[in-house]
Enzyme design. Sequence first.
Site, PDB file in Angstrom:
ATOM      1  N   CYS A   1      35.561  32.254  49.674  1.00 13.54           N
ATOM      2  CA  CYS A   1      34.366  32.510  48.858  1.00 13.54           C
ATOM      3  C   CYS A   1      33.368  31.365  48.958  1.00 13.54           C
ATOM      4  O   CYS A   1      32.159  31.595  48.993  1.00 13.54           O
ATOM      5  CB  CYS A   1      34.767  32.735  47.407  1.00 13.54           C
TER       6      CYS A   1
ATOM      7  N   GLU B   1      41.130  28.263  37.359  1.00 19.47           N
ATOM      8  CA  GLU B   1      39.879  27.990  38.078  1.00 19.47           C
ATOM      9  C   GLU B   1      38.706  27.999  37.117  1.00 19.47           C
ATOM     10  O   GLU B   1      37.649  28.558  37.415  1.00 19.47           O
ATOM     11  CB  GLU B   1      39.646  29.040  39.178  1.00 19.47           C
TER      12      GLU B   1
ATOM     13  N   HIS C   1      38.801  43.830  43.122  1.00 22.65           N
ATOM     14  CA  HIS C   1      37.396  43.395  43.277  1.00 22.65           C
ATOM     15  C   HIS C   1      36.519  44.268  44.158  1.00 22.65           C
ATOM     16  O   HIS C   1      35.704  43.771  44.921  1.00 22.65           O
ATOM     17  CB  HIS C   1      37.346  41.948  43.797  1.00 22.65           C
TER      18      HIS C   1
ATOM     19  N   GLY D   1      36.421  43.453  37.219  1.00 20.30           N
ATOM     20  CA  GLY D   1      37.324  42.322  36.989  1.00 20.30           C
ATOM     21  C   GLY D   1      36.654  40.997  37.281  1.00 20.30           C
ATOM     22  O   GLY D   1      36.973  39.985  36.669  1.00 20.30           O
TER      23      GLY D   1
END
Length: 809
Positions: free
Chosen positions: A413, A329, A163, A212
């Site tokens: 996050c 998720e 990421h 990604g």
Amino acid sequence: MTHFRTIVCLTVLLGICTAPGLFAAERQRKLQRDYNVTPVPFSRVHVDDGFWTPRLETSRRVTIPYAFEKCEETGRIGNFEKAAGLKEGKHEGASFNDSDVYKIMEGAAYSLQVHPDRQMRDYLDRLIRVVGAGQWEDGYLFTFYSLPERQPEKRWTNIPWVHEQYCAGHMYEAAAAHYEVTGERTFLEIARKNADLVCRVFNPEGRTDPPGHQEIEIGLCKLYRTTGDEKYLKQAKFFLDQRGRKGRRGPDGNGGLYGTYGQDHIPVVEQTEAVGHSVRAAYQYTGMADVAALTGNMDYVRAIDTIWNDVVTKKLYVPGGIGAAGGHEGFGGPYELPNMTAYCETCASIANVLWNHRMFLMHADAKYIDVLERTMHNAVLSGISLEGDRFFYPNVLEAVAQHGRSPWFGCACCPSNVARFIPSVPGFAYAVKDGEVYVNLFLGSDVTMDAAGNKVRLVQETRYPWEGRVKIAVEPEHPGEFAVNVRIPGWARNRPVPSDLYSFLKEEPGKASLTVNGKPVPLQIEKGYARLERTWKQGDTIELDLPMPVRRVISHDKVTSNRGKVALQRGPVVYCLEGPDNGGTVLDLVIPDEAELSTRFEPDLLGGVVTIRGEAETAKRTLDGRIVPDTKRRFTAIPYYARAHRGGGQMTVWPGRVPEGARPKPADTLTYLSNTTASFVHVSLDAIKDQNVPATSADSSSLQLDFWPHKGTTEWVQFEWDKPHKLSSVKVYWFDDTGRGECRLPGSWRVLYRDADGQFQPIKNRGPYPVEKDTFNQVEFAPATTTAIKLEIELQEKWSAGIQEVVIE
Ligand SMILES: [Zn+2]
């Protein structure tokens, strides 16, 4: 770090920031193409509101400083300090931890704009210097590959999971915000240097594999808006167009597709359904909206319009969250909206708000604001505590024993996203299009916008969301003819969502009404707005009245998890029932359609909320398996966002409407009446005798007892009675979460009974002990008269095991 909380009273107004709102507006470049609608930036919306002012204050005083503190404690900021050469050491935490710091920096910039604060400003300046000192000469900036020393050979090698670009996207968003607020180019230049590198590496002649985790697309569009450099816009589109495209050039020359999980199964313009990881997905749709607005690409618009319909008709939870499944998720199938295992990640709710705001800016239709308002008031706010320093990552709609909010997460996050989201909320309230004014959200505020060659000031007063009366003073600089579009929310027009996924049980005759200067105006609604076109002059006043009775919400019949259930909503607020108000248990409650409901505002409860009260019934299972009403009980419902502030207990957004829709109290079987103990309990011991037979061994919606993380051990479960019973059969339904967890069928098991001397003896079984998935495993034995039965379970080596249900007869 400097502790903001100790110095909040000493906040200094900085001269250079006294007119911040004007700066931001002036720094927004006029682009050739843009959204049809222009939002009024949050910095121009001065909020003075009973509901939102405390939240904005808590965000500034608590959440942002707290989140920075956590980033210091957890090494996130240390990683930047090490990359800058200020400290020695390895990288700490997840590879994408830089993104959390950037998001909080973005939130801090927003907060500074509205409330200049020298301490926060100094902190941010220092952090920017540290971040910049860790940037490589060619622009690369990602602490994971900078520590303990720079590893140039590793960068861009693990795009799907590491990421770099996701972090870069958040860096660009933070840098754009910082520049808009302060006018200083320091952070912006760091971001540009990094983006220029990204453009050099990823292009039609170079690498062609996409990120990604989507996010950089949004960040690049913000860089384009801020700098006017079209290269960044092209790069955002380039990344989007690589998705789902075969034959890409990746790190090894071969860029394989990431599949539906990363929305990388087919090209974005061919996508019609929301699939995969829901934060990735909603950031992608948001980025597509931005690129479409800035380029005029209609293929993108068609794709996201179709996907939006898919979400709103089949995949939206009633509090506005998205993402049904924890495993990836992400999105489940159509109408797959389980409550107890709902994912509804806080980040996904924030992304859903961002996406719907963009959809509104594109189409000028209030249906998008209906979804935005629902999500913001319920699913997003559920993710942060009233005190501003406790968080939820997934947001379930039903819990057997509600667990508390967390102070932080290894993957943080969500808290960092909330830190940047709350300060931006006023920016969703107003907009302008073709000289017309749009009032989208109801919150006490004072705003001035440019419309129809006029400076139009609106002063809004309201006690929304608790009361539906809204007063808007319209004060144009000089009298002028223009239209004010006042949103009439879907919930006030018998339409909780812009689809048939949810509906109100009964149509409500009480209708929204409007007056201008005290005179009623007939409501003519276009795209969800009452359009008031006239010559406006100083002293004109609009008064809107949105009746707020409690509404019963029911789901589309295809949502099997909500059959026989009802949710309560009042205004935009979705309610839940939780243990502390209801004697601990709520899952067995049934609120019949005819039960009377009353409301009251409770100023001292949970920061001041309207509660809903009424009489419910409890549901009970009979010995012959029917589910019937049992006793009557008063109940209290509170706003869903305010849950989990007063300890554990059960919680549900969807109590029963009929007994079959509730989780009934078990029938008085021998198994249920036993005193049950186990060698170890993970999840729920009661679940094994709750008489909820699972659909399969993997079904976790009915809960289970498992022994995880024990592996390869011998475990036991014991059932005891006050007096002896004659028993001859034990049935066990095993739990097995292959593909998700580490529970498998056990290696073997046996049953023991307590003899007259109090010793446990093996029962005399009349057949083998079966060990099979997805069914009851029954063993019959020579009748034994006993006060206790014990199950002894040998776990497979290296695996754990679990039990869904036990029946002893
Ligand atoms: Zn998150």
